[in-house]
Motif scaffolding. Structure first.
Motif, short mmCIF file in Angstrom:
data_model
loop_
_atom_site.label_atom_id
_atom_site.label_comp_id
_atom_site.label_asym_id
_atom_site.label_seq_id
_atom_site.Cartn_x
_atom_site.Cartn_y
_atom_site.Cartn_z
N ILE A 92 69.98 27.86 109.44
CA ILE A 92 70.32 28.63 108.43
C ILE A 92 70.14 30.57 108.37
CG2 ILE A 92 70.78 29.07 105.99
CD1 ILE A 92 71.73 25.74 106.36
N MET A 93 68.35 29.64 108.13
CA MET A 93 67.20 31.38 107.72
C MET A 93 67.16 31.92 109.11
SD MET A 93 66.31 33.62 105.96
CE MET A 93 65.79 31.89 104.08
N GLN A 94 67.24 31.36 109.98
CA GLN A 94 66.95 32.12 111.37
C GLN A 94 68.47 32.92 111.77
OE1 GLN A 94 66.26 28.79 114.56
NE2 GLN A 94 64.17 29.29 114.45
N ALA A 95 69.99 32.44 111.24
CA ALA A 95 71.28 33.02 111.08
C ALA A 95 71.12 34.26 110.21
CB ALA A 95 71.88 32.16 110.97
N ARG A 96 70.76 34.20 108.59
CA ARG A 96 70.58 34.69 107.91
C ARG A 96 69.78 36.14 108.02
NH1 ARG A 96 69.93 38.38 105.14
NH2 ARG A 96 69.27 38.89 103.04
N GLN A 97 68.27 35.93 108.79
CA GLN A 97 67.39 37.10 109.35
C GLN A 97 67.53 37.84 110.42
OE1 GLN A 97 64.85 37.76 107.98
NE2 GLN A 97 64.99 36.27 106.36
N GLY A 98 68.73 36.90 111.10
CA GLY A 98 70.03 37.49 112.45
C GLY A 98 70.94 38.46 112.28
N GLY A 99 70.91 38.17 110.60
CA GLY A 99 72.04 39.21 110.00
C GLY A 99 73.69 38.96 110.36
N MET B 59 77.70 35.27 105.76
CA MET B 59 77.20 34.58 105.09
C MET B 59 78.45 33.65 104.82
SD MET B 59 76.60 33.51 100.56
CE MET B 59 75.59 33.83 100.75
N SER B 60 79.65 34.26 105.50
CA SER B 60 81.10 34.30 105.31
C SER B 60 81.41 33.01 106.99
CB SER B 60 82.50 34.87 105.25
OG SER B 60 81.76 36.02 105.82
N GLU B 61 80.38 33.65 107.76
CA GLU B 61 80.47 32.85 109.15
C GLU B 61 79.92 31.66 109.36
OE1 GLU B 61 79.12 33.77 113.45
OE2 GLU B 61 79.46 35.79 112.14
N ILE B 62 78.43 31.82 108.59
CA ILE B 62 78.00 30.11 108.40
C ILE B 62 78.28 29.59 107.68
CG2 ILE B 62 75.41 29.38 107.77
CD1 ILE B 62 75.88 31.45 110.26
N LEU B 63 79.06 29.93 106.79
CA LEU B 63 79.94 28.86 105.56
C LEU B 63 81.38 28.34 106.02
CD1 LEU B 63 79.74 30.52 102.25
CD2 LEU B 63 78.73 28.54 103.25
N ARG B 64 81.60 29.15 107.04
CA ARG B 64 83.02 28.92 107.90
C ARG B 64 82.75 27.75 108.81
NH1 ARG B 64 84.85 34.35 108.14
NH2 ARG B 64 84.22 34.82 109.99
N ALA B 65 81.85 28.03 109.69
CA ALA B 65 81.48 27.26 110.60
C ALA B 65 81.27 25.39 110.36
CB ALA B 65 80.10 27.57 111.23
N SER C 42 74.51 24.97 99.30
CA SER C 42 73.46 25.15 99.01
C SER C 42 72.42 25.68 99.61
CB SER C 42 73.39 24.03 98.21
OG SER C 42 73.85 23.66 97.31
N MET C 43 72.13 24.76 100.57
CA MET C 43 71.18 25.84 101.59
C MET C 43 70.97 26.83 101.80
SD MET C 43 69.32 22.56 103.57
CE MET C 43 71.25 22.51 104.81
N VAL C 44 72.08 27.50 102.14
CA VAL C 44 73.39 28.95 102.74
C VAL C 44 73.24 29.84 101.51
CG1 VAL C 44 75.14 30.33 103.39
CG2 VAL C 44 74.36 27.72 104.66
N ILE C 45 73.19 29.30 100.40
CA ILE C 45 73.12 30.38 99.20
C ILE C 45 72.24 30.43 98.82
CG2 ILE C 45 73.42 30.23 96.55
CD1 ILE C 45 76.05 29.02 97.56
N GLU C 46 71.59 29.83 99.22
CA GLU C 46 69.41 29.88 99.48
C GLU C 46 69.20 30.66 100.02
OE1 GLU C 46 66.01 29.90 97.30
OE2 GLU C 46 67.77 29.33 96.53
#
Length: 106
Positions: free
Chosen positions: A36-43, A46-52, A67-71
């Motif tokens: 999740i953090m790698q996705a966040r750091q890769g730009g 957030m909505s894409e990760i939550l949709r997944a 919760s992890m995505v939001i954090e």
């Protein structure tokens, strides 16, 4: 990290949620957190990760994943590759630490 990788990590976490050993569960959650953090750091948005995580197969872990995505997205995005890797590893360690601490309370 691709959304497919996040799905794979989510599936691993889902499978290991029922593992007998807490180390397996916490390691799986740590791996998911790192992805999740790698996705966040890769730009990735957030909505894409939550949709997944909206598929039914993720339902048991959806609140944890959310919760992890939001954090993760509440933490700063870094610009150098070294800092991105460090942020992902730190996030993984933070999640694993929380997991082990919660397991010790049970």
């Amino acid at each position: 990290m691709s959304v497919a990788s996040v799905f794979a990590a989510s599936m691993l976490a889902l499978i290991l949620t029922n593992a007998e050993r807490e180390e397996d569960r916490c390691a799986a959650l740590g791996e998911l957190a790192q992805g999740i953090m790698q996705a966040r750091q890769g730009g990735r948005p957030m909505s894409e990760i939550l949709r997944a995580t909206e598929e039914d197969r993720f339902a048991p872990l959806r609140p944890v994943i959310r919760s992890m995505v939001i954090e993760a997205y509440d933490r700063p995005q870094h610009w150098t590759d070294d800092m991105k890797r460090e942020a992902a590893q730190r996030f993984r360690n933070d999640i694993e630490l929380m997991c082990y601490q919660l397991e010790d309370q049970e």
